[in-house]
Design an enzyme around this catalytic site. Structure first.
Site, mmCIF file in Angstrom:
data_model
loop_
_atom_site.group_PDB
_atom_site.id
_atom_site.type_symbol
_atom_site.label_atom_id
_atom_site.label_comp_id
_atom_site.label_asym_id
_atom_site.label_seq_id
_atom_site.Cartn_x
_atom_site.Cartn_y
_atom_site.Cartn_z
ATOM 1 N N THR A 174 3.170 4.474 1.133
ATOM 2 C CA THR A 174 4.332 4.637 2.005
ATOM 3 C C THR A 174 3.893 5.199 3.353
ATOM 4 O O THR A 174 4.413 4.789 4.398
ATOM 5 C CB THR A 174 5.374 5.534 1.309
ATOM 6 O OG1 THR A 174 5.834 4.820 0.146
ATOM 7 C CG2 THR A 174 6.558 5.832 2.203
ATOM 8 N N GLY B 236 2.523 2.405 5.364
ATOM 9 C CA GLY B 236 3.662 1.516 5.649
ATOM 10 C C GLY B 236 4.464 2.017 6.844
ATOM 11 O O GLY B 236 4.861 1.234 7.718
ATOM 12 N N CYS C 42 2.284 0.491 -8.562
ATOM 13 C CA CYS C 42 3.376 1.049 -7.751
ATOM 14 C C CYS C 42 4.688 1.057 -8.528
ATOM 15 O O CYS C 42 5.551 1.894 -8.285
ATOM 16 C CB CYS C 42 3.504 0.309 -6.431
ATOM 17 S SG CYS C 42 3.337 -1.443 -6.606
ATOM 18 N N GLU D 74 4.458 10.334 -5.767
ATOM 19 C CA GLU D 74 3.695 9.309 -6.492
ATOM 20 C C GLU D 74 2.270 9.810 -6.755
ATOM 21 O O GLU D 74 1.557 10.164 -5.828
ATOM 22 C CB GLU D 74 3.646 8.031 -5.668
ATOM 23 C CG GLU D 74 3.050 6.872 -6.426
ATOM 24 C CD GLU D 74 2.999 5.588 -5.603
ATOM 25 O OE1 GLU D 74 2.629 5.656 -4.426
ATOM 26 O OE2 GLU D 74 3.315 4.532 -6.169
ATOM 27 N N GLY E 19 0.833 -1.197 0.000
ATOM 28 C CA GLY E 19 0.000 0.000 0.000
ATOM 29 C C GLY E 19 0.863 1.240 0.000
ATOM 30 O O GLY E 19 2.011 1.210 -0.458
ATOM 31 N N GLU F 269 5.597 -3.494 0.851
ATOM 32 C CA GLU F 269 5.752 -3.136 -0.564
ATOM 33 C C GLU F 269 4.978 -1.840 -0.745
ATOM 34 O O GLU F 269 3.755 -1.830 -0.690
ATOM 35 C CB GLU F 269 5.221 -4.277 -1.437
ATOM 36 C CG GLU F 269 5.817 -4.256 -2.828
ATOM 37 C CD GLU F 269 4.929 -3.516 -3.800
ATOM 38 O OE1 GLU F 269 5.095 -2.269 -3.910
ATOM 39 O OE2 GLU F 269 4.083 -4.157 -4.440
HETATM 40 P P1 ADP Z 1 -3.932 4.005 -0.899
HETATM 41 O O1 ADP Z 1 -3.426 5.306 -0.383
HETATM 42 O O2 ADP Z 1 -3.341 3.628 -2.186
HETATM 43 O O3 ADP Z 1 -5.405 3.829 -0.781
HETATM 44 P P2 ADP Z 1 -3.426 2.715 1.577
HETATM 45 O O4 ADP Z 1 -2.048 2.482 2.051
HETATM 46 O O5 ADP Z 1 -4.242 3.762 2.236
HETATM 47 O O6 ADP Z 1 -3.299 2.926 0.031
HETATM 48 O O7 ADP Z 1 -4.261 1.380 1.623
HETATM 49 C C1 ADP Z 1 -3.703 0.101 1.444
HETATM 50 C C2 ADP Z 1 -4.360 -0.853 2.416
HETATM 51 O O8 ADP Z 1 -4.021 -0.474 3.743
HETATM 52 C C3 ADP Z 1 -5.880 -0.860 2.354
HETATM 53 O O9 ADP Z 1 -6.323 -2.193 2.520
HETATM 54 C C4 ADP Z 1 -6.258 0.010 3.534
HETATM 55 O O10 ADP Z 1 -7.541 -0.265 4.043
HETATM 56 C C5 ADP Z 1 -5.192 -0.371 4.536
HETATM 57 N N1 ADP Z 1 -4.942 0.606 5.606
HETATM 58 C C6 ADP Z 1 -5.187 1.940 5.592
HETATM 59 N N2 ADP Z 1 -4.802 2.502 6.748
HETATM 60 C C7 ADP Z 1 -4.289 1.515 7.529
HETATM 61 C C8 ADP Z 1 -3.698 1.445 8.836
HETATM 62 N N3 ADP Z 1 -3.552 2.537 9.590
HETATM 63 N N4 ADP Z 1 -3.261 0.258 9.290
HETATM 64 C C9 ADP Z 1 -3.375 -0.845 8.516
HETATM 65 N N5 ADP Z 1 -3.919 -0.865 7.291
HETATM 66 C C10 ADP Z 1 -4.372 0.292 6.794
#
Ligand code: ADP
Length: 489
Positions: free
Chosen positions: A249, A252, A303, A400, A247, A269
């Site tokens: 950064t 992450g 990505c 990005e 997902g 990743e």
């Molecule tokens: P994008 O910005 O591309 O939507 P995210 O990183 O927000 O990507 O989302 C990727 C995944 O992480 C999704 O399944 C989202 O629900 C999940 N997610 C978002 N916030 C959190 C968090 N604080 N802890 C764990 N997972 C999360």
């Protein structure tokens, strides 16, 4: 079979000779409401809360999806823990058989998966049909093969599974990312609690149905839907032994902080901003196809997208002219039409983000160029876009965007392009186009990127490891390397 068009030939074709037409959606049965998949069955969420999922191309509601809370996460983790005691002990050959069965069932249901993926996520049917679904099945086939060969993969190291893996995936390749995560975890004897992204839950839930039908023992794979709070509850659950996250950064970094001081293993990743580098000696027509595929594949929601183009000055004019001509031929529109090249932007939120960057780029002084195609008035769409005369300090170059937006820079020397390509917080991927093998070898060792494609772009295979450097994360998925994060030695 429908009449063949002169559409470009794509790799990863399976023997599945099906070409869905838009009207085929009527044969796809979606439920009105989807529950959580815990311990082998579909159960209502503790909170009784559901959220809607929409078709981003039509803005129509597709279904209601259960929102898992902390209690549901706990239930799923307990089921996975219980299942682990058996799953980690059955013979490796048996484990492999289950995974093969999942792969075969996915092939049988490929059409349904492809159409639902396209309806829920907005990607062109040609991509979900020819790339996402076959590749997802191939990941299961590939890791099924490793299940009983771990002793050979890691000789004299006595590899053992870790326990319960919490897996959180994004919305750009919903089924494929689920396969990337689940297949190696199962092959190594772990059990899984997986959460898809909130805008694209449907194919993960179809996968849950498939897993139930495959006879995989209850609790080995649990699929929980929900948004960030559900993801955070998985990350923070004390009995999760490993987190695999794909997902942004930003999230992450939050996850890394959240598990600091615990003994949870982690692979991340994250984002990317890849340089796609065209030298004057490159086969230019082929390179232009690679530029188009690099940035416009999956609406640029990739990505590892080649989102920063570097063209050697001596060929810049001709490459940009050819690129603009090629962009005029791209069809933007109905993702379910097999002639569509660029489908819908995954969500309103993402379209707002892309539009924000279009404004920023113009304000920064880069020259905006968009193809003249018409785009549907309803739904989330964005024209293929270039930012010409972009410079290294522009935010559109450094950050990005995750959309069909390509920045264009020129360079004179190889040293200059290496310096510029690496001068970025990310390090996931890169592309190099040249006739000279020596240049390819030179660049692959000097570009700080986990994957470097030479004279091609966005090619994926279960056998090759994928992952990043710097703020693009750590750990590898795919290939032999993809087994390691799920093992202790
Ligand atoms: P994008 O910005 O591309 O939507 P995210 O990183 O927000 O990507 O989302 C990727 C995944 O992480 C999704 O399944 C989202 O629900 C999940 N997610 C978002 N916030 C959190 C968090 N604080 N802890 C764990 N997972 C999360």
């Amino acid at each position: 079979m429908a009449k063949k068009t002169n559409e470009p030939k794509l790799d990863f074709k399976t023997d599945w000779a099906y070409e869905p037409a838009p009207e085929d959606t009527k044969h796809i049965s979606l439920k009105k409401q989807y529950d959580l998949f815990i311990d082998g069955e579909f159960v209502k969420p503790n909170s009784k809360k559901y959220f809607a999922t929409y078709n981003p191309a039509t803005e129509e509601k597709l279904a209601d999806i259960a929102e898992a809370d902390v209690k549901d996460v706990d239930k799923a983790v307990k089921a996975a823990q219980k299942a682990f005691t058996k799953w980690s002990k059955i013979s490796a050959k048996e484990r492999g058989k289950y995974i093969y069965r999942i792969a075969r069932l996915m092939q049988e249901r490929a059409r349904e998966f492809a159409v639902i993926e396209t309806m829920d996520g907005g990607k062109p049917i040609r991509e979900s049909r020819d790339i996402d679904v076959p590749l997802a099945a191939n990941h299961f086939f590939y890791y099924a093969g490793w299940a009983d060969k771990l002793e050979y993969a890691f000789p004299n190291r006595n590899p053992k599974p870790i326990g319960v893996a919490g897996q959180i995936i994004p919305w750009n390749f919903p089924l494929l990312m689920a396969a990337w995560k689940i297949a190696p975890a199962l092959a190594t004897g772990n059990t899984v609690v997986l959460k898809p992204a909130e805008t694209t839950s449907l194919t993960a839930l179809k996968l849950a149905e498939l897993i139930r039908d495959s006879g995989l023992p209850d609790g080995v794979v649990n699929i929980l839907t929900g948004a960030g709070a559900t993801g955070a509850a998985i990350v923070n659950h004390p009995d999760i032994n490993k987190i695999a996250f794909t997902g942004s950064t930003d999230v992450g970094k939050l996850i890394q902080k959240a598990i600091a001081g615990t003994d949870k293993k982690l692979t991340l990743e994250l984002g990317g901003k890849a340089a796609n580098i065209i030298f004057e000696d490159a086969p230019l027509d082929q390179a232009v196809e690679g530029i188009v595929n690099g940035i416009f594949f999956n609406q640029g929601h990739v990505c590892c997208a080649g989102s920063r183009l570097f063209v050697q000055e001596s060929v810049a004019d001709i490459v940009i002219r050819k690129l603009k001509d090629r962009m005029e031929t791209l069809i933007v529109g109905d993702p379910l039409d097999k002639n569509t090249d660029i489908g819908a932007i995954n969500s309103k939120e993402q379209l707002l983000k892309i539009n924000k960057y279009l404004k920023i780029g113009k304000e920064e002084g880069a020259e905006l160029y968009q193809s003249s195609c018409t785009i549907p008035t309803k739904g989330n769409f964005c024209r293929p876009t270039l930012f010409l005369n972009a410079s290294q300090s522009h935010r559109v170059v450094q950050e990005e965007i995750f959309g069909p937006v390509l920045t264009v820079q020129t360079f004179r020397t190889i040293e200059e392009v290496i310096e510029k390509a690496n001068n970025i917080p990310y390090g996931l991927s890169a592309g190099v186009w040249t006739d000279k093998g020596s240049k390819i070898f030179n660049l692959t060792s000097k570009l700080r990127a986990g994957v470097v494609w030479a004279n091609t772009y966005n090619k994926f295979d279960p056998t090759s490891p994928f992952g990043g450097y710097k703020e693009s994360g750590f750990g590898r998925e795919g290939g032999l390397h993809g087994l390691m994060p799920y093992l202790k030695f």
